[in-house]
Design a protein around this motif. Sequence first.
Motif, PDB file in Angstrom:
ATOM      1  N   UNK A  58       0.909  -1.270  -0.130  1.00  0.00           N
ATOM      2  CA  UNK A  58      -0.097  -0.062  -0.093  1.00  0.00           C
ATOM      3  C   UNK A  58       0.837   1.285  -0.226  1.00  0.00           C
ATOM      4  N   UNK A  59       0.999   1.857  -1.175  1.00  0.00           N
ATOM      5  CA  UNK A  59       1.787   3.093  -1.069  1.00  0.00           C
ATOM      6  C   UNK A  59       3.181   2.957  -0.807  1.00  0.00           C
ATOM      7  N   UNK A  61       4.059   1.924   2.353  1.00  0.00           N
ATOM      8  CA  UNK A  61       3.932   0.759   3.200  1.00  0.00           C
ATOM      9  C   UNK A  61       4.142  -0.223   2.315  1.00  0.00           C
ATOM     10  N   UNK A  62       5.229  -1.091   2.598  1.00  0.00           N
ATOM     11  CA  UNK A  62       5.472  -2.130   1.780  1.00  0.00           C
ATOM     12  C   UNK A  62       5.639  -3.256   2.929  1.00  0.00           C
ATOM     13  N   UNK A  63       5.206  -4.288   2.711  1.00  0.00           N
ATOM     14  CA  UNK A  63       5.380  -5.692   3.422  1.00  0.00           C
ATOM     15  C   UNK A  63       4.388  -5.599   4.653  1.00  0.00           C
ATOM     16  N   UNK A  64       3.329  -4.680   4.705  1.00  0.00           N
ATOM     17  CA  UNK A  64       2.431  -4.600   5.714  1.00  0.00           C
ATOM     18  C   UNK A  64       1.548  -5.948   5.744  1.00  0.00           C
ATOM     19  N   UNK A  65       1.258  -6.574   6.834  1.00  0.00           N
ATOM     20  CA  UNK A  65       0.351  -7.769   6.673  1.00  0.00           C
ATOM     21  C   UNK A  65      -1.031  -7.497   7.423  1.00  0.00           C
ATOM     22  N   UNK A  66      -1.967  -8.266   6.858  1.00  0.00           N
ATOM     23  CA  UNK A  66      -3.351  -8.301   7.550  1.00  0.00           C
ATOM     24  C   UNK A  66      -3.599  -9.764   8.076  1.00  0.00           C
ATOM     25  N   UNK A  67      -4.044 -10.058   9.174  1.00  0.00           N
ATOM     26  CA  UNK A  67      -3.981 -11.231   9.641  1.00  0.00           C
ATOM     27  C   UNK A  67      -4.510 -12.421   8.953  1.00  0.00           C
ATOM     28  N   UNK A  68      -5.812 -12.032   8.458  1.00  0.00           N
ATOM     29  CA  UNK A  68      -6.325 -13.065   7.380  1.00  0.00           C
ATOM     30  C   UNK A  68      -7.060 -12.533   6.462  1.00  0.00           C
ATOM     31  N   UNK A  88      -9.149  -4.438  24.269  1.00  0.00           N
ATOM     32  CA  UNK A  88     -10.223  -3.575  23.638  1.00  0.00           C
ATOM     33  C   UNK A  88     -10.024  -3.496  22.173  1.00  0.00           C
ATOM     34  N   UNK A  89     -11.098  -3.472  21.461  1.00  0.00           N
ATOM     35  CA  UNK A  89     -11.133  -3.176  20.208  1.00  0.00           C
ATOM     36  C   UNK A  89     -11.220  -1.843  19.751  1.00  0.00           C
ATOM     37  N   UNK A  90     -10.268  -1.405  19.224  1.00  0.00           N
ATOM     38  CA  UNK A  90      -9.847   0.036  18.796  1.00  0.00           C
ATOM     39  C   UNK A  90      -9.400   0.415  17.460  1.00  0.00           C
ATOM     40  N   UNK A  91     -10.211   1.168  16.478  1.00  0.00           N
ATOM     41  CA  UNK A  91      -9.724   1.021  15.009  1.00  0.00           C
ATOM     42  C   UNK A  91      -8.353   1.722  15.100  1.00  0.00           C
ATOM     43  N   UNK A  92      -8.101   2.561  15.967  1.00  0.00           N
ATOM     44  CA  UNK A  92      -6.790   3.408  15.968  1.00  0.00           C
ATOM     45  C   UNK A  92      -5.556   2.371  15.855  1.00  0.00           C
ATOM     46  N   UNK A  96      -4.070  -0.952   9.308  1.00  0.00           N
ATOM     47  CA  UNK A  96      -4.148  -1.680   7.962  1.00  0.00           C
ATOM     48  C   UNK A  96      -5.460  -2.002   7.537  1.00  0.00           C
ATOM     49  N   UNK A  97      -6.565  -2.101   8.347  1.00  0.00           N
ATOM     50  CA  UNK A  97      -7.776  -2.450   7.819  1.00  0.00           C
ATOM     51  C   UNK A  97      -8.296  -1.264   6.847  1.00  0.00           C
TER      52      UNK A  97
END
Length: 374
Positions: A58-59, A61-68, A88-92, A96-97
Amino acid sequence: MDFAEAINALAGKIRDKKRGIETEEATKNAFIMPFISSVLGYDVFDPSEVVPEFVADVGVKRGEKIDYAILKNGEVRMLVECKKIGEPLNLRHASQLFRYFAVTSARIAILTNGQAYQVYTDGDAPNVMDEKPFLVFDLLDIDRTLIPEMQKLSKDSFDLDSVINAAEELKYIGMIKRIMASEIKTPSDDWIRYFVSRAYAGKATQKVVDQFRPLVTKATSQYIGDQVNDRLENALGGDLPNAGSIEASLPAGAVTVEVDSVSAPDPDIVTTDEELEGFNIVRAIAVAEVAPERIVHRDAKTYFAVLLDDNNRKPIIRLHLNGKSVKYVTTFENGNKMGARYDIASVVDIYKVAEQIRSVIREYAREDVVAPVS
């Protein structure tokens, strides 16, 4: 096992094992992979369906991973970002999402800690993930009304158009329910003022609001307790021995029941034509004592109840018509709260207990008469 059973099985595992899970990787292995596999039905060992550590540059950002990444027909359908159980679930902490959502074909993004799930789409702007989830659920406190929406994400039932179309409504319904739950547990001044403006003739000063706060909290708790008692009474087939004790036994501020979980219809209950015919017979008998609109029915899994004034504490008769070989009715005359059973051959035989039906209505009428104050 079916979809709901798979959820229950995983929930049991989470209850038993969550205390021993200390890392994100352990959370994935113990809870999130089983959710993707056992609940949603995707093969976590087939890279054409599930890709762990998914990479899409992504631009800068190289090699960044999403879990699944969950795929269908070679295209990314869903992205899953994971956190440790209990975190806690926090979009901050899940930027990556947002980035991956814009550069893949995914329309669904999931943020989870293995117990709680937040599901997002791009309803506000195309190809830009919404900041608020449209579907929020906790596997240890599942709202059964959300199960059909969760199932739409499964491999066998995946229907992107249906999910997207329902997303906006689900998002706002979920937000409203969470607001209501919060207000019930910890009422805000605005919530208190709403009731003050309708129940109090004077000005809603801060002092009045503070005076009404415990009253609103208590009234809300009692109302929910009454609703729960009514539902239990209906399910168990009789009056509870200590009606009202549910609310009384709860500590202050402990009531967190969401309103629609009390009143949501049960999809397993089907009202038959025979039951409606029986209801019409009972109402025809009852009009000798009361106006017909006061006779109402409520269906349950094991019987069909006919009540006076839609009050569960005023049962007139229960119709048991769904048995393969035996049909019977239960009447409640002479103060008999457990009811008296009468076997019948067909629904028309309800006329044989006409006097019992009229008798119990007369008894309720006598109970409703208020003696004059001396």
